[in-house]
Write an enzyme that holds these catalytic residues in place. Structure first.
Site, short mmCIF file in Angstrom:
data_model
loop_
_atom_site.label_atom_id
_atom_site.label_comp_id
_atom_site.label_asym_id
_atom_site.label_seq_id
_atom_site.Cartn_x
_atom_site.Cartn_y
_atom_site.Cartn_z
N SER B 29 0.82 -1.20 0.00
CA SER B 29 0.00 0.00 0.00
C SER B 29 0.86 1.27 0.00
O SER B 29 0.35 2.36 -0.20
CB SER B 29 -0.93 -0.01 1.21
N CYS B 30 2.16 1.12 0.23
CA CYS B 30 3.07 2.28 0.20
C CYS B 30 3.22 2.77 -1.24
O CYS B 30 2.96 2.06 -2.19
CB CYS B 30 4.45 1.89 0.72
N ILE B 31 3.66 4.04 -1.35
CA ILE B 31 3.96 4.62 -2.66
C ILE B 31 5.47 4.84 -2.77
O ILE B 31 6.08 5.40 -1.86
CB ILE B 31 3.25 5.99 -2.83
#
Lengths: 195, 172
Positions: B29-31
């Site tokens: 879910s990190c960018i």
């Protein structure tokens, strides 16, 4: 940022020991093979390190998530390397990358998670129950980071209770993580008399 | 890998030396936000975890989109980049699990919105993106050309930004 004393971590390790013992017994009954557990570790780590200790973040894993809901909220996560998943699924002649294999892995997560938290619920008197398992096949880092970020209000520290399960006769092992959400751990510790 | 500079969760890295590879490994879910000034040959890569800082004193600004983006831009400017030449490439923001309550839901999508809002505010164009979906990704940025490559779990590497051809690909 949550911190834990050595006494608290010892108590959590003991809970993990009893919980994973129950979980191993349940899995053994399901598979018809003896299941051994390692001595669990309990560690409170910064998130980035929590991901790093589980292994190379690039490596593929079958990940089974069992959300725990109720008075104590947590995520149970099983991480199974590809060859180990093949061994595990071969007990029922299934392919881990197929639909039935994924469903079987989810069922293993369900049984392990349920028996583990039943022990925690009995010892603490807190109400908790498992939600349906979710199964993915993805990068270790992506699986763990997603669970850690989605489950915690505390974005600094992750508490990991980690036991390795080994299935005899089918040479395979998997890691079993209990990741508590937010402040529930202190309530849990309070209920068993460790402040 | 030699010369690889990984940005772990909540961190950013900056490269100015030719041959350095900046990486974000295992983005869920990190960018992973790459910012490039290809003329100045400076590149930065941030591994952003959450959309918004809680306020107050934040020991690790790299974790939050609202703090990480301006902080990385400032760092790149200190290393010789010009803000008006910066280009952005985004990777990550997947939703792997249906988990979390209320605002905890789909952190990946909220991360992407927050990072894009900061880029808009700073007038930095997004040249390519591989975001959303349900699969984890890794990305690598090569200094000084600014080639950006990503790969999904069990997938092949895909070039998002190819400086030699200067072609851009928008991935799903």
């Amino acid at each position: 940022m949550s911190t834990y004393t050595e006494t608290q971590l010892d108590a959590l390790r003991e809970l993990a020991n009893i919980g994973s013992g129950q979980a191993a017994a349940a899995l053994s009954t399901m598979l018809g093979h003896p299941v051994d557990i390692s001595v669990p570790t309990a560690a409170a780590l910064p998130l980035a390190e929590a991901v790093a200790v589980a292994g190379n973040p690039d490596e593929a894993r079958h990940g089974i998530l069992v959300p725990i809901v109720g008075e104590f909220e947590a995520a149970v996560v099983l991480l199974v390397p590809e060859p180990d998943a093949v061994q595990l699924c071969s007990v029922y002649n299934l392919d881990p990358s197929g639909e039935d294999g994924a469903s079987f892995l989810g069922e293993i997560g369900n049984i392990l998670g349920t028996s583990y938290i039943n022990v925690l619920a009995e010892m603490s008197g807190l109400d908790m129950e498992p939600a349906p398992p979710q199964v993915v096949h993805d990068m270790l880092g992506a699986i763990l980071a997603s669970v850690l970020l989605a489950s915690g209000e505390d974005t600094d520290t992750a508490l990991l209770l980690d036991s390795a399960l080994t299935v005899e006769g089918k040479p395979c092992s998997l890691s079993f993580l209990l990741i508590p959400v937010g402040g529930g751990v202190h309530e849990l510790l309070g209920r068993i008399g460790v402040v | 890998m030699e010369g690889e500079l990984p940005a772990r969760m909540g961190e950013w890295v900056v490269g100015t030396e030719a041959g350095t590879v900046l990486s974000c490994i295992g983005l869920g879910s990190c960018i992973g936000l790459a910012l490039l000034d290809r003329r100045a040959k400076v590149a930065g890569l941030a591994h952003v975890m959450l959309p918004e800082s809680p306020g107050g004193i934040t020991p690790q600004p790299g974790k939050f989109a609202d703090l990480a983006v301006p902080a990385l831009v400032a760092e790149l400017q200190r290393q010789g980049a010009m803000k008006h030449r910066l280009e952005a490439v985004l990777v990550g923001g997947a939703q792997m699990f249906a988990l979390g309550r209320g605002s905890g839901q789909d952190i990946g999508a909220r991360n992407e919105v927050a990072v894009r809002a900061q880029l808009d505010r700073l007038r930095i164009p997004v040249r390519a993106a591989a975001t959303g979906g349900g699969k984890g990704r890794s990305m690598r940025v090569t200094v000084p050309d600014g080639e950006v490559v990503f790969r999904e779990a069990a997938g092949r590497p895909i070039t998002l930004l190819d400086p030699s051809a200067d072609t851009l690909r928008m991935a799903a």
